[in-house]
Design an enzyme around this catalytic site. Sequence first.
Site, mmCIF file in Angstrom:
data_model
loop_
_atom_site.group_PDB
_atom_site.id
_atom_site.type_symbol
_atom_site.label_atom_id
_atom_site.label_comp_id
_atom_site.label_asym_id
_atom_site.label_seq_id
_atom_site.Cartn_x
_atom_site.Cartn_y
_atom_site.Cartn_z
ATOM 1 N N ASP A 58 34.602 24.888 41.897
ATOM 2 C CA ASP A 58 36.026 24.285 40.200
ATOM 3 C C ASP A 58 36.857 24.541 41.006
ATOM 4 O O ASP A 58 37.100 25.947 41.557
ATOM 5 C CB ASP A 58 35.091 23.866 39.041
ATOM 6 C CG ASP A 58 34.799 25.480 38.760
ATOM 7 O OD1 ASP A 58 34.589 26.665 39.937
ATOM 8 O OD2 ASP A 58 35.332 25.837 37.449
ATOM 9 N N GLU A 112 33.266 28.699 37.119
ATOM 10 C CA GLU A 112 33.589 29.377 37.132
ATOM 11 C C GLU A 112 34.623 29.791 36.296
ATOM 12 O O GLU A 112 35.518 31.096 35.614
ATOM 13 C CB GLU A 112 34.062 30.117 38.908
ATOM 14 C CG GLU A 112 33.853 31.642 38.903
ATOM 15 C CD GLU A 112 35.179 31.800 38.885
ATOM 16 O OE1 GLU A 112 35.513 33.185 38.526
ATOM 17 O OE2 GLU A 112 36.824 31.327 39.032
HETATM 18 N N1 BES Z 1 39.271 33.776 42.428
HETATM 19 C C1 BES Z 1 39.591 34.416 41.405
HETATM 20 C C2 BES Z 1 39.704 36.070 40.991
HETATM 21 C C3 BES Z 1 40.525 36.361 42.039
HETATM 22 C C4 BES Z 1 42.084 36.442 40.962
HETATM 23 C C5 BES Z 1 40.133 37.223 42.658
HETATM 24 C C6 BES Z 1 42.796 37.104 41.931
HETATM 25 C C7 BES Z 1 41.726 37.903 43.406
HETATM 26 C C8 BES Z 1 43.368 38.048 43.006
HETATM 27 C C9 BES Z 1 38.715 33.983 40.189
HETATM 28 O O1 BES Z 1 38.547 32.482 40.335
HETATM 29 C C10 BES Z 1 38.935 33.854 38.790
HETATM 30 O O2 BES Z 1 40.430 33.532 38.596
HETATM 31 N N2 BES Z 1 38.701 33.819 37.783
HETATM 32 C C11 BES Z 1 39.003 33.542 36.301
HETATM 33 C C12 BES Z 1 37.982 34.741 35.755
HETATM 34 C C13 BES Z 1 38.010 34.534 33.987
HETATM 35 C C14 BES Z 1 38.194 32.811 33.656
HETATM 36 C C15 BES Z 1 36.692 35.172 33.485
HETATM 37 C C16 BES Z 1 40.238 35.153 36.242
HETATM 38 O O3 BES Z 1 40.094 36.255 36.547
HETATM 39 O O4 BES Z 1 40.883 34.848 35.915
HETATM 40 ZN ZN ZN Z 2 38.235 32.678 42.078
#
Ligand code: BES
Ligand code: ZN
Length: 458
Positions: free
Chosen positions: A89, A154
């Site tokens: 997603d 996710e």
């Molecule tokens: N891939 C990201 C996490 C990430 C962000 C890794 C920046 C490296 C650099 C992941 O898909 C994400 O955006 N996660 C959310 C999780 C939340 C909705 C619980 C986030 O970090 O905001």
């Molecule tokens: Zn991600």
Amino acid sequence: MPSPLEYAQQHRADHLAELKDFLSIPSVSTQPAHAADTMQTAVWLAESLKAAMLENVAIIPTNGHPLVYADWLHAGPNTPTVLIYGHYDVQPVEPLEEWHTPPFEPTVQNDFLYARGASDDKGQVFIHVKAVEAYLKTHGRLPVNVKFIIEGEEESGGASLRAFIPENKEMLAADVALVSDTSMISRDQPSIVYGLRGMCYLLMDITGPARDLHSGSFGGGIDNPLNVLGHIVARLKDENGHILIPGFYDKVRPLSQEEREVLSRLPLDEAAWLAETGAPEAWGEPEYTLVERLGARPTLDVHGIIGGYTGPGAKTVLPSTVHCKLSMRLVPDQDPQEIAQLFQEYVQSIVPPTVTVTINGRGGAPATITDRTIPAMRAAVTAYEASFGKKPVFMREGGSIPVVGQFQEFLALETVLMGFGLPDDRIHAPNERFYLPNFYRGIETSIRFLTGFAQLES
Ligand code: BES
Ligand code: ZN
């Protein structure tokens, strides 16, 4: 017969063309209008896993968007199993007018592939699909057992996978988890993330009068929920970024001198980093370095405020109800539920009797730290070094990947975060992109990881 690495090199054009197909389906999990697209993306991914010669490919229905599973388990009983996780997603694309090319019409410009999800996370998921394909299409087998579990929620809380893991421990059992959903520090400097921040996401509603009121007839006599919201937000943290909620820092594990030392050696170019953001100046807690503030300190940020009149022209109104979306990024050993509770108590203690406030949680996850000494980390270091010509650095990341904590808690699994994104990939923003040389080097790194991990463990 070519080797898996040769196969990957020979099929670069095909891999890119297929990735573009994957990216052209708008799997925006948080928007109900895209539910069918999200389903279609799961179907597409399942077909692609089948074409890569994986077995037991399944689209697993959930209360939300489906999970996609596949495996290949014939490497032998004394051979380790790698569980590969990612998400199909993507984030919403708004504001659409800021995209230079349409978000679901993947476009190559120079060495970049532009599309929503190119880096986060379809491009990175596809790296492992193609690495496994390269092995199976050449050797007819993999050096280790492999399972894929790819989720479709996710970016919208991950509730379905969170419920699935404790119920399906056997199906997901493995020796290590491999996740590519993070960034490298720069193009040529591979990085392994060993720490992720956690998250506590809250929605706050503030209600005053039962309906909108004329601000002339009632202003001065009835409090305005939008002004109250402003006062509350102003009291959540000070100008230097210190959060003012009592007890908020009580459980924060202090950074050890050794870790500060390690983090201080990271080759982060602060000026280039700042320039990329377009902000006039960097900001944050003065007693911590930028690297520490980004990965190892908790934060509190407001993400959206809805309330009052926002249409064209002027309208004089005291709004009845206003809304605020905010989150706190957490570090070890803060507990998301406890933090939500502290937030709630603090806000209730400062809110005036002129309004009522309700606060609801929208997902939480604790921060995680991965053991840097496990064999899979050594295999990852060697694989990166051979593919990028440089040893990876270990770093902490400010973003959150909730499943990493769930793997630790329910499956006793450590996760190798083998990221191939870049800090300027503009994930979650307009013009998201993926640096294609790292897509191809990523496939090679994944192939070498599978090879090296088998040798280390046997
Ligand atoms: N891939 C990201 C996490 C990430 C962000 C890794 C920046 C490296 C650099 C992941 O898909 C994400 O955006 N996660 C959310 C999780 C939340 C909705 C619980 C986030 O970090 O905001
Ligand atoms: Zn991600």
